[in-house]
Design a protein around this motif. Structure first.
Motif, mmCIF file in Angstrom:
data_model
loop_
_atom_site.group_PDB
_atom_site.id
_atom_site.type_symbol
_atom_site.label_atom_id
_atom_site.label_comp_id
_atom_site.label_asym_id
_atom_site.label_seq_id
_atom_site.Cartn_x
_atom_site.Cartn_y
_atom_site.Cartn_z
ATOM 1 N N ASN A 147 0.790 -1.237 0.000
ATOM 2 C CA ASN A 147 0.000 0.000 0.000
ATOM 3 C C ASN A 147 0.821 1.286 0.000
ATOM 4 O O ASN A 147 0.280 2.367 -0.247
ATOM 5 N N VAL A 148 2.111 1.177 0.281
ATOM 6 C CA VAL A 148 2.984 2.360 0.263
ATOM 7 C C VAL A 148 4.052 2.233 -0.819
ATOM 8 O O VAL A 148 4.126 3.042 -1.739
ATOM 9 N N ALA A 149 4.874 1.184 -0.708
ATOM 10 C CA ALA A 149 6.003 1.035 -1.625
ATOM 11 C C ALA A 149 5.570 0.787 -3.070
ATOM 12 O O ALA A 149 6.087 1.413 -4.000
ATOM 13 N N CYS A 150 4.626 -0.127 -3.259
ATOM 14 C CA CYS A 150 4.231 -0.480 -4.626
ATOM 15 C C CYS A 150 3.634 0.688 -5.418
ATOM 16 O O CYS A 150 4.066 0.948 -6.548
ATOM 17 N N PRO A 151 2.665 1.418 -4.891
ATOM 18 C CA PRO A 151 2.126 2.555 -5.654
ATOM 19 C C PRO A 151 3.182 3.596 -6.000
ATOM 20 O O PRO A 151 3.235 4.094 -7.130
ATOM 21 N N LEU A 152 4.056 3.914 -5.040
ATOM 22 C CA LEU A 152 5.087 4.933 -5.276
ATOM 23 C C LEU A 152 6.132 4.453 -6.282
ATOM 24 O O LEU A 152 6.571 5.210 -7.150
ATOM 25 N N ASN A 153 6.539 3.186 -6.163
ATOM 26 C CA ASN A 153 7.522 2.652 -7.106
ATOM 27 C C ASN A 153 6.944 2.489 -8.506
ATOM 28 O O ASN A 153 7.633 2.707 -9.504
ATOM 29 N N ALA A 154 5.682 2.111 -8.586
ATOM 30 C CA ALA A 154 5.026 1.993 -9.892
ATOM 31 C C ALA A 154 4.979 3.355 -10.588
ATOM 32 O O ALA A 154 5.312 3.479 -11.778
ATOM 33 N N LYS A 155 4.604 4.365 -9.842
ATOM 34 C CA LYS A 155 4.531 5.714 -10.399
ATOM 35 C C LYS A 155 5.914 6.198 -10.835
ATOM 36 O O LYS A 155 6.074 6.769 -11.913
ATOM 37 N N ALA A 157 8.405 4.421 -11.800
ATOM 38 C CA ALA A 157 8.877 3.662 -12.962
ATOM 39 C C ALA A 157 8.030 3.889 -14.216
ATOM 40 O O ALA A 157 8.332 3.339 -15.271
ATOM 41 N N GLY A 158 6.970 4.685 -14.092
ATOM 42 C CA GLY A 158 6.151 4.988 -15.259
ATOM 43 C C GLY A 158 5.045 3.996 -15.535
ATOM 44 O O GLY A 158 4.471 3.979 -16.632
ATOM 45 N N PHE A 159 4.724 3.159 -14.554
ATOM 46 C CA PHE A 159 3.611 2.214 -14.704
ATOM 47 C C PHE A 159 2.349 2.810 -14.075
ATOM 48 O O PHE A 159 2.423 3.704 -13.234
ATOM 49 N N ASN A 160 1.192 2.278 -14.497
ATOM 50 C CA ASN A 160 -0.056 2.854 -13.997
ATOM 51 C C ASN A 160 -1.078 1.784 -13.601
ATOM 52 O O ASN A 160 -2.191 1.740 -14.119
ATOM 53 N N PRO A 161 -0.724 0.919 -12.633
ATOM 54 C CA PRO A 161 -1.724 -0.023 -12.128
ATOM 55 C C PRO A 161 -2.734 0.730 -11.259
ATOM 56 O O PRO A 161 -2.505 1.898 -10.903
ATOM 57 N N PRO A 162 -3.836 0.107 -10.879
ATOM 58 C CA PRO A 162 -4.868 0.802 -10.096
ATOM 59 C C PRO A 162 -4.352 1.438 -8.800
ATOM 60 O O PRO A 162 -4.849 2.480 -8.375
ATOM 61 N N VAL A 164 -1.805 3.116 -8.166
ATOM 62 C CA VAL A 164 -1.237 4.461 -8.337
ATOM 63 C C VAL A 164 -2.319 5.527 -8.153
ATOM 64 O O VAL A 164 -2.092 6.564 -7.532
ATOM 65 N N THR A 165 -3.504 5.260 -8.689
ATOM 66 C CA THR A 165 -4.624 6.198 -8.562
ATOM 67 C C THR A 165 -5.297 6.090 -7.195
ATOM 68 O O THR A 165 -5.647 7.103 -6.583
ATOM 69 N N LEU A 166 -5.437 4.854 -6.703
ATOM 70 C CA LEU A 166 -6.188 4.613 -5.470
ATOM 71 C C LEU A 166 -5.337 4.755 -4.201
ATOM 72 O O LEU A 166 -5.875 4.835 -3.097
#
Length: 205
Positions: A147-155, A157-162, A164-166
């Protein structure tokens, strides 16, 4: 992190054959790493915002070490090759997404190269984490990772899984997801292999 918590953390990791040391600053960590790793060694780097801030790759290259860091790749094929070479190095340096005071190291990877190297391959592993990555239990560590590391790392790296928005994990199956390999290190058979360096700074995600 207060002294009582650190003492408990260090004791719990010692029982699991993982060495823990505490440093006030990243510069202190950098100096220590350069002192303990011989120049005639190969080194793999697991990509990490913390290691970018540490700038350890350039310091090792400048003094003559052979370093396999995917960030040095000129293209996708070279990136894959560097990741593979990093798996059989003398030393491997990386960050971590979360560690628990109970004694677990929790990480999630996109391609899996970092969690693979931490688990097996390199002779020695150094994991550098900021105080912001320390939580009480393995369940809290997993929640932090998702809930913290994955959204920030995805953003980053230029990825946009759900997520990142949520700003939270929804256990998606998106092609954009970066959390493909979840790893929980609970101990080591070799008591000299993994060294966990905790820094009294906010570092990375």
């Amino acid at each position: 992190m207060n002294e009582e918590k650190f003492i408990r953390l260090k004791k719990n990791f010692k029982l699991r054959n993982i060495e823990v040391q505490y440093f006030e600053t990243l510069e202190n960590v950098k100096s220590f790493i350069l002192n303990i790793i011989p120049i005639k060694c190969t080194i793999g780097i697991g990509h990490s915002v913390t290691l970018q801030k540490l700038d350890i790759t350039n310091a090792l290259l400048e003094r003559g070490n052979i370093v396999y860091d995917k960030e040095l790749a000129k293209n996708r094929e070279e990136c894959k090759d560097l990741k593979k070479k990093a798996l059989i190095t003398d030393w491997y340096i990386t960050g971590s997404n979360a560690i628990s005071i109970d004694g677990q190291i929790v990480n999630v990877d996109h391609s899996g190269n970092r969690v693979a190297a931490i688990t097996f391959g390199p002779d020695k592993v150094i994991i550098v984490v900021g105080k912001n990555k320390v939580v009480d239990t393995v369940d809290e560590a997993i929640r932090r990772v998702k809930n913290v590391a994955c959204p920030l790392n995805a953003k980053r790296a230029g990825f946009n899984p759900p997520c990142v928005t949520l700003n939270k994990c929804v256990d998606c199956v998106s092609k954009e997801r970066v959390c493909n390999s979840l790893s929980i290190i609970e101990g080591q058979s070799d008591s000299n292999r993994i060294k966990l360096f905790i820094v009294n700074e906010e570092c990375g995600f």
